[in-house]
Design an enzyme around this catalytic site. Sequence first.
Site, PDB file in Angstrom:
ATOM      1  N   ASP A 180       0.813  -1.203   0.000  1.00 49.82           N
ATOM      2  CA  ASP A 180       0.000   0.000   0.000  1.00 49.82           C
ATOM      3  C   ASP A 180       0.851   1.259   0.000  1.00 49.82           C
ATOM      4  O   ASP A 180       1.568   1.532   0.959  1.00 49.82           O
ATOM      5  CB  ASP A 180      -0.900  -0.008   1.240  1.00 49.82           C
ATOM      6  CG  ASP A 180      -1.949   1.066   1.189  1.00 49.82           C
ATOM      7  OD1 ASP A 180      -1.978   1.820   0.212  1.00 49.82           O
ATOM      8  OD2 ASP A 180      -2.738   1.166   2.145  1.00 49.82           O
ATOM      9  N   ASP A 403      -2.368   6.087  -5.764  1.00 51.99           N
ATOM     10  CA  ASP A 403      -2.505   5.130  -4.676  1.00 51.99           C
ATOM     11  C   ASP A 403      -2.618   3.714  -5.225  1.00 51.99           C
ATOM     12  O   ASP A 403      -3.471   3.429  -6.058  1.00 51.99           O
ATOM     13  CB  ASP A 403      -3.754   5.488  -3.860  1.00 51.99           C
ATOM     14  CG  ASP A 403      -3.970   4.541  -2.690  1.00 51.99           C
ATOM     15  OD1 ASP A 403      -2.984   4.018  -2.156  1.00 51.99           O
ATOM     16  OD2 ASP A 403      -5.140   4.339  -2.319  1.00 51.99           O
TER      17      ASP A 403
END
Length: 529
Positions: A180, A403
């Site tokens: 992430d 992201d």
Amino acid sequence: MSTKLSIILGLILFSVSPFSGDCRTLSGKHDHNSSSLYGFNSQDTMRFGSVSSSTSNDCGFSSKEQDPAKDHTRESVKLHLRRREIKQERKRTAHSVVDLQIQDLTRIQTLHARFKKSKKQTNERVKKKITSDISLVGAPEASPGKLIATLESGMTLGSGEYFMDVLVGTPPKHFQLILDTGSDLNWLQCLPCYDCFHQNGAFYDPKTSTSFKNITCNDPRCSLISSPDPPVQCKSDNQSCPYFYWYGDRSNTTGDFAVETFTVNLTTTEGGSSEYKLENMMFGCGHWNRGLFSGASGLLGLGRGPLSFSSQLQSLYGHSFSYCLVDRNSDTNVSSKLIFGEDKDLLNHTNLNFTSFVNGKENSVETFYYIQIKSILVGGEALDIPEETWNISSDGAGGTIIDSGTTLSYFADPAFEIIKNKFAEKMEENYPVFRDFPVLDPCFNVSGIEENNIHLPELGIAFADGAVWNFPAENSFIWLSEDLVCLAILGTPKSTFSIIGNYQQQNFHILYDTKRSRLGFTPTKCADI
């Protein structure tokens, strides 16, 4: 449109609402629910169930931070991201799209809540420069070679994340962590687990590892982590450093901040492969964890903050990393790649473009990778969207981040309305608009048309510094059936930020260069790397 699809839509229509569902537990400081670079690959698939109520209590973790000042010229580290594809050809079901959207919306809510909390913490916390003593044991002193790990798509689990196999502790034990770029803290569910979500496989047990060490509450590194509220009083020199992160609706991780040995595979310049140990990696040992995870033991952060995995590796591999995600229709044996350090092939690529990260914003979040959009292109046509739509506001809201943990891309209103209307305008002359799908909009009925004869407009993003990122149509549309194709972009409230998700990033080699504060991207057949 098929009767089967209509029935599915009827069953799920009532369940889809913005920001519904539990937020995912995030590592360190971030809501974990994303999809894009998704979790790293692991051999044991796990499905996380719902989490019981979480209790915040003092936990004892210790951790330390790394010094990003050292910038050695070393060989790059290459991690393999093997994709696990949904067993159903390339067409997605309505159910899977709804699941991904709920995950994304939950993540966005969490990221936004984290932004508000991080802003407050940034104003309260005194930044301290702390030296990391992370070391690579067993590698050649001058050239540690290439670090190799496996990244696996979570699509078979209904997740948009990528998973990475890691070996933690001494002796090393296998765990699967979600990759992430929107968070910093690396963390695992740890015994004793007082309130944890279900995972397939054993929890990490610090008592069985000889290399586990708590960071004490008096250690300067303890100031790098968010403490429980109210703070736990430090009463002794050997008391562990507790952390507590809460972002969004019932999403949290609480435990002890600590250091541990992570074992990785290195491929030398001669082609050999051996295991080496990364000692003293900071991580969170979570005893209370709540959220929705699709088959992971925790999270591996690649954000810009000092606690992330990428930041802690800077002393060994410099201030850059890159990844290349294979497309979702590729052979399941083909792996995606994650590379730490400079990749000379990428830097020499003739089509490599750069856009600058947005820095120096007083109220922006240091974890996120902000980029500055100037305009959006649909089918080569620049849209009439006011440039201030893309700016970070004086209170830190807005802006655009890239992201890996979010699957689709999201643009804040009113930009999204303009974007989707332009796509509809360019499509509906040839393909009737299908308006009954409750999640994606617009969708188009392409029944009776050969797939090779279907022409979809492409999305482009022009940045303020002149760079342009053009996406092929397959990165901007999702097929729900042989007859139905939908725009893979959604909207968010104006008060939140826009997000470029991992669905749009497939088959691009993407470089995060924090030393030069820039994002690089180039179209690449990722299966060939």
